[in-house]
Design a protein around this motif. Structure first.
Motif, PDB file in Angstrom:
ATOM      1  N   ASP A  74       0.838  -1.205   0.000  1.00 32.56           N
ATOM      2  CA  ASP A  74       0.000   0.000   0.000  1.00 32.56           C
ATOM      3  C   ASP A  74       0.871   1.253   0.000  1.00 32.56           C
ATOM      4  OD1 ASP A  74      -2.275  -1.560   0.042  1.00 32.56           O
ATOM      5  OD2 ASP A  74      -2.688  -1.244   2.183  1.00 32.56           O
ATOM      6  N   LEU A  75       1.930   1.227   0.796  1.00 36.21           N
ATOM      7  CA  LEU A  75       2.835   2.367   0.870  1.00 36.21           C
ATOM      8  C   LEU A  75       3.457   2.649  -0.493  1.00 36.21           C
ATOM      9  CD1 LEU A  75       4.578   4.443   2.568  1.00 36.21           C
ATOM     10  CD2 LEU A  75       6.321   2.663   2.453  1.00 36.21           C
ATOM     11  N   ILE A  76       3.940   1.616  -1.159  1.00 36.01           N
ATOM     12  CA  ILE A  76       4.575   1.792  -2.472  1.00 36.01           C
ATOM     13  C   ILE A  76       3.586   2.389  -3.466  1.00 36.01           C
ATOM     14  CG2 ILE A  76       5.605   0.572  -4.433  1.00 36.01           C
ATOM     15  CD1 ILE A  76       6.728  -1.447  -2.296  1.00 36.01           C
ATOM     16  N   ALA A  77       2.393   1.818  -3.534  1.00 36.45           N
ATOM     17  CA  ALA A  77       1.381   2.303  -4.480  1.00 36.45           C
ATOM     18  C   ALA A  77       1.013   3.762  -4.205  1.00 36.45           C
ATOM     19  CB  ALA A  77       0.140   1.420  -4.420  1.00 36.45           C
ATOM     20  N   LEU A  78       0.797   4.105  -2.952  1.00 34.25           N
ATOM     21  CA  LEU A  78       0.400   5.477  -2.611  1.00 34.25           C
ATOM     22  C   LEU A  78       1.542   6.471  -2.799  1.00 34.25           C
ATOM     23  CD1 LEU A  78      -1.832   4.843   0.519  1.00 34.25           C
ATOM     24  CD2 LEU A  78      -2.560   5.718  -1.698  1.00 34.25           C
ATOM     25  N   ALA A  79       2.773   6.084  -2.442  1.00 35.54           N
ATOM     26  CA  ALA A  79       3.909   6.995  -2.607  1.00 35.54           C
ATOM     27  C   ALA A  79       4.165   7.282  -4.091  1.00 35.54           C
ATOM     28  CB  ALA A  79       5.154   6.415  -1.952  1.00 35.54           C
ATOM     29  N   LEU A  80       4.082   6.272  -4.929  1.00 35.84           N
ATOM     30  CA  LEU A  80       4.277   6.490  -6.369  1.00 35.84           C
ATOM     31  C   LEU A  80       3.150   7.335  -6.947  1.00 35.84           C
ATOM     32  CD1 LEU A  80       5.596   2.962  -7.448  1.00 35.84           C
ATOM     33  CD2 LEU A  80       6.930   5.029  -6.925  1.00 35.84           C
ATOM     34  N   ALA A  81       1.915   7.101  -6.503  1.00 35.70           N
ATOM     35  CA  ALA A  81       0.773   7.902  -6.965  1.00 35.70           C
ATOM     36  C   ALA A  81       0.931   9.356  -6.521  1.00 35.70           C
ATOM     37  CB  ALA A  81      -0.530   7.317  -6.442  1.00 35.70           C
ATOM     38  N   LYS A  82       1.363   9.575  -5.287  1.00 34.66           N
ATOM     39  CA  LYS A  82       1.566  10.934  -4.787  1.00 34.66           C
ATOM     40  C   LYS A  82       2.690  11.617  -5.562  1.00 34.66           C
ATOM     41  CE  LYS A  82      -0.126  13.103  -2.003  1.00 34.66           C
ATOM     42  NZ  LYS A  82      -1.130  14.196  -2.168  1.00 34.66           N
ATOM     43  N   GLY A  83       3.742  10.893  -5.869  1.00 30.65           N
ATOM     44  CA  GLY A  83       4.827  11.450  -6.678  1.00 30.65           C
ATOM     45  C   GLY A  83       4.340  11.884  -8.054  1.00 30.65           C
ATOM     46  N   ARG A  84       3.512  11.048  -8.694  1.00 30.56           N
ATOM     47  CA  ARG A  84       2.953  11.415 -10.007  1.00 30.56           C
ATOM     48  C   ARG A  84       2.088  12.672  -9.895  1.00 30.56           C
ATOM     49  NH1 ARG A  84       2.411   5.744 -10.173  1.00 30.56           N
ATOM     50  NH2 ARG A  84       0.203   5.887  -9.618  1.00 30.56           N
ATOM     51  N   GLN A  85       1.303  12.748  -8.825  1.00 34.11           N
ATOM     52  CA  GLN A  85       0.435  13.917  -8.615  1.00 34.11           C
ATOM     53  C   GLN A  85       1.274  15.185  -8.435  1.00 34.11           C
ATOM     54  OE1 GLN A  85      -1.970  13.699  -5.077  1.00 34.11           O
ATOM     55  NE2 GLN A  85      -2.970  15.642  -5.489  1.00 34.11           N
ATOM     56  N   ILE A  86       2.331  15.119  -7.649  1.00 38.22           N
ATOM     57  CA  ILE A  86       3.200  16.278  -7.433  1.00 38.22           C
ATOM     58  C   ILE A  86       3.820  16.722  -8.751  1.00 38.22           C
ATOM     59  CG2 ILE A  86       5.361  17.033  -6.358  1.00 38.22           C
ATOM     60  CD1 ILE A  86       4.589  15.176  -3.963  1.00 38.22           C
ATOM     61  N   ILE A  87       4.289  15.767  -9.546  1.00 35.55           N
ATOM     62  CA  ILE A  87       4.894  16.093 -10.843  1.00 35.55           C
ATOM     63  C   ILE A  87       3.866  16.729 -11.765  1.00 35.55           C
ATOM     64  CG2 ILE A  87       5.901  15.083 -12.940  1.00 35.55           C
ATOM     65  CD1 ILE A  87       7.210  12.982 -10.980  1.00 35.55           C
ATOM     66  N   ASP A  88       2.658  16.163 -11.827  1.00 36.75           N
ATOM     67  CA  ASP A  88       1.614  16.716 -12.686  1.00 36.75           C
ATOM     68  C   ASP A  88       1.235  18.133 -12.278  1.00 36.75           C
ATOM     69  OD1 ASP A  88       1.493  14.427 -14.239  1.00 36.75           O
ATOM     70  OD2 ASP A  88      -0.219  13.582 -13.159  1.00 36.75           O
ATOM     71  N   GLU A  89       1.213  18.409 -10.972  1.00 34.91           N
ATOM     72  CA  GLU A  89       0.805  19.719 -10.491  1.00 34.91           C
ATOM     73  C   GLU A  89       1.914  20.759 -10.569  1.00 34.91           C
ATOM     74  OE1 GLU A  89      -0.607  19.029  -6.526  1.00 34.91           O
ATOM     75  OE2 GLU A  89      -2.474  18.106  -7.224  1.00 34.91           O
ATOM     76  N   GLN A  90       3.165  20.355 -10.323  1.00 29.44           N
ATOM     77  CA  GLN A  90       4.236  21.342 -10.180  1.00 29.44           C
ATOM     78  C   GLN A  90       5.371  21.198 -11.176  1.00 29.44           C
ATOM     79  OE1 GLN A  90       5.443  22.033  -6.095  1.00 29.44           O
ATOM     80  NE2 GLN A  90       3.644  20.918  -5.399  1.00 29.44           N
ATOM     81  N   GLY A  91       5.548  20.022 -11.756  1.00 29.94           N
ATOM     82  CA  GLY A  91       6.643  19.837 -12.705  1.00 29.94           C
ATOM     83  C   GLY A  91       7.987  20.148 -12.087  1.00 29.94           C
ATOM     84  N   GLU A  92       8.867  20.775 -12.853  1.00 34.64           N
ATOM     85  CA  GLU A  92      10.222  21.080 -12.384  1.00 34.64           C
ATOM     86  C   GLU A  92      10.258  22.187 -11.318  1.00 34.64           C
ATOM     87  OE1 GLU A  92      12.826  21.848 -15.676  1.00 34.64           O
ATOM     88  OE2 GLU A  92      12.601  19.810 -16.461  1.00 34.64           O
ATOM     89  N   ARG A  93       9.133  22.867 -11.108  1.00 35.78           N
ATOM     90  CA  ARG A  93       9.096  23.925 -10.078  1.00 35.78           C
ATOM     91  C   ARG A  93       9.365  23.388  -8.679  1.00 35.78           C
ATOM     92  NH1 ARG A  93       3.431  26.352 -10.806  1.00 35.78           N
ATOM     93  NH2 ARG A  93       3.119  24.169 -11.235  1.00 35.78           N
ATOM     94  N   ILE A  94       9.177  22.067  -8.475  1.00 39.08           N
ATOM     95  CA  ILE A  94       9.439  21.507  -7.146  1.00 39.08           C
ATOM     96  C   ILE A  94      10.891  21.687  -6.726  1.00 39.08           C
ATOM     97  CG2 ILE A  94       7.557  19.830  -7.202  1.00 39.08           C
ATOM     98  CD1 ILE A  94       9.595  17.658  -7.897  1.00 39.08           C
ATOM     99  N   PHE A  95      11.776  21.873  -7.679  1.00 40.04           N
ATOM    100  CA  PHE A  95      13.190  21.998  -7.377  1.00 40.04           C
ATOM    101  C   PHE A  95      13.625  23.426  -7.119  1.00 40.04           C
ATOM    102  CE2 PHE A  95      12.974  18.226 -10.305  1.00 40.04           C
ATOM    103  CZ  PHE A  95      13.139  17.281  -9.310  1.00 40.04           C
ATOM    104  N   SER A  96      12.716  24.396  -7.230  1.00 35.34           N
ATOM    105  CA  SER A  96      13.117  25.803  -7.010  1.00 35.34           C
ATOM    106  C   SER A  96      12.723  26.324  -5.655  1.00 35.34           C
ATOM    107  CB  SER A  96      12.558  26.716  -8.071  1.00 35.34           C
ATOM    108  OG  SER A  96      11.264  26.412  -8.439  1.00 35.34           O
TER     109      SER A  96
END
Length: 96
Positions: A74-96
């Motif tokens: 469950d942890l793996i599935a949710l962490a990967l899904a959350k990572g995809r959501q963060i990327i979709d919402e913020q893209g490379e801006r997460i690194f600034s």
């Protein structure tokens, strides 16, 4: 970096600690998402790392969420899904 940024997932550009136990990973839109083990007592807390190389420089973004579970799957599935959501919402801006 401030306490709140670390607590709520901020962390653009810093390197990941070497001791993180990676439970699963996936490539998504030129990013690498890793589900990491973070113990909270007898449970696992939702946590992960997003990585990407930009202009030859590796960038790392660490996120931790309040969700807790007992199942690694469950942890793996949710962490990967959350990572995809963060990327979709913020893209490379997460690194600034």
């Amino acid at each position: 970096m401030s306490f709140f940024k670390k607590l709520f997932g901020g962390g653009g550009g810093e390197t990941a600690p070497a001791g993180d136990k990676v439970l699963g990973e996936e490539q998504y839109k030129d990013f690498l998402i890793k589900a990491i083990e973070m113990r909270a007592g007898s449970e696992l807390q939702l946590a992960g790392i997003i990585e990407k190389t930009i202009a030859g420089e590796p960038k790392t973004y660490r996120f931790v969420r309040a969700d807790r579970m007992s199942s690694k799957d469950d942890l793996i599935a949710l962490a990967l899904a959350k990572g995809r959501q963060i990327i979709d919402e913020q893209g490379e801006r997460i690194f600034s």
